[in-house]
Write a protein that holds these residues in place. Structure first.
Motif, PDB file in Angstrom:
ATOM      1  N   ILE A   1       3.387   0.507  14.076  1.00  0.00           N
ATOM      2  CA  ILE A   1       2.785   0.587  12.855  1.00  0.00           C
ATOM      3  C   ILE A   1       3.595   1.890  12.202  1.00  0.00           C
ATOM      4  CG2 ILE A   1       0.760   1.414  11.439  1.00  0.00           C
ATOM      5  CD1 ILE A   1       0.523  -1.498  12.557  1.00  0.00           C
ATOM      6  N   TYR A   2       4.026   1.681  11.057  1.00  0.00           N
ATOM      7  CA  TYR A   2       5.009   2.805  10.606  1.00  0.00           C
ATOM      8  C   TYR A   2       4.086   3.322   9.264  1.00  0.00           C
ATOM      9  CZ  TYR A   2       8.778   0.805  12.932  1.00  0.00           C
ATOM     10  OH  TYR A   2       9.615   0.345  14.167  1.00  0.00           O
ATOM     11  N   ASP A   3       4.096   4.690   9.366  1.00  0.00           N
ATOM     12  CA  ASP A   3       3.382   5.378   8.000  1.00  0.00           C
ATOM     13  C   ASP A   3       4.343   6.248   7.366  1.00  0.00           C
ATOM     14  OD1 ASP A   3       0.363   4.306   8.130  1.00  0.00           O
ATOM     15  OD2 ASP A   3       0.774   4.919  10.237  1.00  0.00           O
TER      16      ASP A   3
ATOM     17  N   HIS B   1       2.425   4.314  15.645  1.00  0.00           N
ATOM     18  CA  HIS B   1       1.510   3.915  16.726  1.00  0.00           C
ATOM     19  C   HIS B   1       2.337   2.593  17.185  1.00  0.00           C
ATOM     20  CE1 HIS B   1      -2.233   5.683  15.538  1.00  0.00           C
ATOM     21  NE2 HIS B   1      -1.848   5.440  14.352  1.00  0.00           N
ATOM     22  N   ARG B   2       2.457   2.401  18.614  1.00  0.00           N
ATOM     23  CA  ARG B   2       3.016   1.274  19.035  1.00  0.00           C
ATOM     24  C   ARG B   2       2.159   0.906  20.522  1.00  0.00           C
ATOM     25  NH1 ARG B   2       9.332   0.026  20.313  1.00  0.00           N
ATOM     26  NH2 ARG B   2       9.441  -1.762  21.623  1.00  0.00           N
ATOM     27  N   PHE B   3       1.753  -0.442  20.428  1.00  0.00           N
ATOM     28  CA  PHE B   3       0.966  -0.782  21.384  1.00  0.00           C
ATOM     29  C   PHE B   3       1.162  -2.243  21.852  1.00  0.00           C
ATOM     30  CE2 PHE B   3      -0.819  -1.118  17.199  1.00  0.00           C
ATOM     31  CZ  PHE B   3      -1.236  -2.344  16.935  1.00  0.00           C
ATOM     32  N   LYS B   4       0.474  -2.685  22.827  1.00  0.00           N
ATOM     33  CA  LYS B   4       0.794  -3.870  23.314  1.00  0.00           C
ATOM     34  C   LYS B   4      -0.388  -4.617  24.021  1.00  0.00           C
ATOM     35  CE  LYS B   4       4.102  -6.997  26.333  1.00  0.00           C
ATOM     36  NZ  LYS B   4       5.187  -6.747  27.059  1.00  0.00           N
ATOM     37  N   GLY B   5      -0.934  -5.734  23.959  1.00  0.00           N
ATOM     38  CA  GLY B   5      -1.873  -6.460  24.531  1.00  0.00           C
ATOM     39  C   GLY B   5      -1.358  -7.352  25.638  1.00  0.00           C
ATOM     40  N   LEU B   6      -1.455  -7.038  26.925  1.00  0.00           N
ATOM     41  CA  LEU B   6      -0.648  -8.017  27.940  1.00  0.00           C
ATOM     42  C   LEU B   6      -1.592  -9.284  27.830  1.00  0.00           C
ATOM     43  CD1 LEU B   6       0.268  -5.462  30.293  1.00  0.00           C
ATOM     44  CD2 LEU B   6       1.802  -6.806  29.048  1.00  0.00           C
ATOM     45  N   GLU B   7      -2.911  -9.126  27.657  1.00  0.00           N
ATOM     46  CA  GLU B   7      -3.863 -10.375  28.087  1.00  0.00           C
ATOM     47  C   GLU B   7      -3.892 -11.203  26.859  1.00  0.00           C
ATOM     48  OE1 GLU B   7      -6.173  -7.070  25.661  1.00  0.00           O
ATOM     49  OE2 GLU B   7      -4.614  -7.142  27.087  1.00  0.00           O
ATOM     50  N   ALA B   8      -2.914 -10.714  25.671  1.00  0.00           N
ATOM     51  CA  ALA B   8      -3.254 -11.524  24.465  1.00  0.00           C
ATOM     52  C   ALA B   8      -1.885 -12.509  24.053  1.00  0.00           C
ATOM     53  CB  ALA B   8      -3.670 -10.682  23.111  1.00  0.00           C
ATOM     54  N   HIS B   9      -0.778 -11.588  24.611  1.00  0.00           N
ATOM     55  CA  HIS B   9       0.679 -12.181  24.129  1.00  0.00           C
ATOM     56  C   HIS B   9       1.696 -12.269  25.265  1.00  0.00           C
ATOM     57  CE1 HIS B   9      -0.673 -12.038  20.300  1.00  0.00           C
ATOM     58  NE2 HIS B   9      -1.005 -10.761  20.036  1.00  0.00           N
TER      59      HIS B   9
ATOM     60  N   GLU C   1     -10.751  10.258  20.593  1.00  0.00           N
ATOM     61  CA  GLU C   1      -9.330   9.626  20.768  1.00  0.00           C
ATOM     62  C   GLU C   1      -8.643   9.736  19.635  1.00  0.00           C
ATOM     63  OE1 GLU C   1      -8.987   5.913  23.058  1.00  0.00           O
ATOM     64  OE2 GLU C   1     -10.939   5.763  23.291  1.00  0.00           O
ATOM     65  N   GLY C   2      -9.230   9.938  18.555  1.00  0.00           N
ATOM     66  CA  GLY C   2      -8.369   9.773  17.252  1.00  0.00           C
ATOM     67  C   GLY C   2      -8.040   8.457  16.833  1.00  0.00           C
ATOM     68  N   PRO C   3      -7.351   8.276  15.964  1.00  0.00           N
ATOM     69  CA  PRO C   3      -6.784   6.880  15.497  1.00  0.00           C
ATOM     70  C   PRO C   3      -6.118   6.067  16.372  1.00  0.00           C
ATOM     71  CG  PRO C   3      -6.257   8.354  13.721  1.00  0.00           C
ATOM     72  CD  PRO C   3      -6.426   9.349  15.105  1.00  0.00           C
ATOM     73  N   HIS C   4      -6.401   4.880  16.612  1.00  0.00           N
ATOM     74  CA  HIS C   4      -6.157   4.021  17.577  1.00  0.00           C
ATOM     75  C   HIS C   4      -6.138   2.633  17.418  1.00  0.00           C
ATOM     76  CE1 HIS C   4      -9.879   4.594  19.458  1.00  0.00           C
ATOM     77  NE2 HIS C   4      -9.987   3.456  20.004  1.00  0.00           N
ATOM     78  N   TRP C   5      -5.421   1.562  18.000  1.00  0.00           N
ATOM     79  CA  TRP C   5      -5.537   0.195  17.510  1.00  0.00           C
ATOM     80  C   TRP C   5      -6.320  -0.355  18.889  1.00  0.00           C
ATOM     81  CZ3 TRP C   5      -4.339  -2.290  13.111  1.00  0.00           C
ATOM     82  CH2 TRP C   5      -3.593  -1.473  12.157  1.00  0.00           C
ATOM     83  N   LYS C   6      -6.927  -1.331  18.661  1.00  0.00           N
ATOM     84  CA  LYS C   6      -7.541  -2.209  19.696  1.00  0.00           C
ATOM     85  C   LYS C   6      -7.572  -3.703  19.192  1.00  0.00           C
ATOM     86  CE  LYS C   6     -12.344  -2.532  18.873  1.00  0.00           C
ATOM     87  NZ  LYS C   6     -14.002  -2.535  19.410  1.00  0.00           N
TER      88      LYS C   6
END
Length: 328
Positions: A35-37, A50-58, A96-101
């Protein structure tokens, strides 16, 4: 000398701006999202927040990303190379502040998701997904405050004759474009085309929700009789700022067709269509098309690595307005 506003991470495969153009999401080849802001309101420079990865999804790279409408918060749907479709939401809390799930991973059975788009319904948010077996699924959000609660509203194939069903379908790609007009004006509708081994599925068709019978119906087919089996690579529905008709662009190997779609149905419920232009210029396949906010300029790009801008003059004749090519 031109100045860049952001530098994408190495391995970026796809990107999408949000509705206000203030955030960018990028899908990467390692299966992660970035995510770029713009951290400084006075600056147009963007940085990765933000940079994140869902191993269970992709498994594999991210090949498509799209933002949900802004009234549903900051949320992104993404498709991975293995055909999985998931929905991610930004959460803001005091600890935690802003985060992605990840709030939803859609079941795909044995087929792969090829394209996805959000759209407005009469009472709720819709999500339409096209699959590699030629099926279309439309999901409906049950609770506007809980993005994980979706139900399957409809499932069908992209054919005018609703009685016909096709097996052994193999689709390379699909393209969906939702009618950008708000639902208060007319029924929810979208256009869909496939690149498949089944000609009847390929041609771009406009689907509209019939409130009286609570089902989706094909109300127009955007192809000439001799072109109905042509494989579609991209579709784009133009915003409407007062025209008495809709404009929809459809790209095939023969070029980019601009169609006028009238809103008054005939006796069998079909909408009249008229092709007003066939544009050529890209050397090979057209990958992406997008209209500007006024619905007056169409941007296209493809495998030749060139962006072309198209407009119509006062007489309604379409022409190439500009060409944006990378430095040689």
């Amino acid at each position: 000398m031109d100045k860049s506003i952001l530098v994408l991470d190495k391995g970026t495969r796809c990107t999408a701006w949000n509705y206000s153009g203030e955030r960018l999401v990028a899908g990467l080849i390692d299966g992660s999202l970035a995510i770029y802001d713009s951290t400084d309101p006075a600056s147009s420079n963007f940085t990765c927040t933000h940079r994140f990865k869902g191993l269970e999804a992709h498994n594999g790279s991210i090949v498509k990303v799209v933002w949900a409408p802004p009234e549903y918060g900051d949320a992104v749907a993404c498709i991975s190379e293995d055909g999985n479709l998931s929905l991610w939401e930004e959460i803001v809390d005091d600890t935690e502040g802003p985060h992605w799930k990840m709030c939803k991973c859609f079941d795909r059975n044995t087929s792969q998701v090829l394209d996805v788009q959000f759209g407005y319904g009469q009472t709720s948010l819709k999500l339409v997904a096209a699959y590699s077996d030629g099926r279309v699924k439309i999901h409906e959000l049950l609770d506007t405050l809980e993005l994980e609660k979706w139900q399957l509203q409809a499932e069908f194939q992209n054919v005018i004759d609703l009685v016909s069903k096709f097996g052994n379908v193999s689709c390379i790609s699909a393209s969906i474009s939702w009618n950008p007009e708000r639902i208060e004006v007319r029924q929810s509708s979208f256009v869909l085309g496939f690149n498949s081994n089944t000609p009847s599925l390929n041609s771009a068709k406009v689907w509209e929700f019939d409130l009286d019978h609570q089902r989706w119906l094909p109300v127009a087919e955007l192809s000439l009789p001799e072109d109905k089996g042509d494989q579609v690579s991209s579709v784009a529905w133009a915003p409407n700022i007062g025209r008495p008709y809709e404009l929809i662009a459809v790209a095939t190997q023969k070029g980019i067709s601009i169609w006028q779609l009238r809103s008054n149905p005939d006796h069998d419920g079909r909408l009249s269509v008229h092709r007003v232009a066939l544009l050529s210029g890209h050397e090979n396949e057209v990958w992406e098309m997008e209209w500007d906010m006024s619905g007056m300029t169409l941007a296209t790009t493809g495998s030749d690595g060139v962006v072309r801008l198209w407009q119509s003059n006062l007489n309604g004749a379409w022409h190439e307005q500009a060409v944006l090519a990378p430095p040689s």
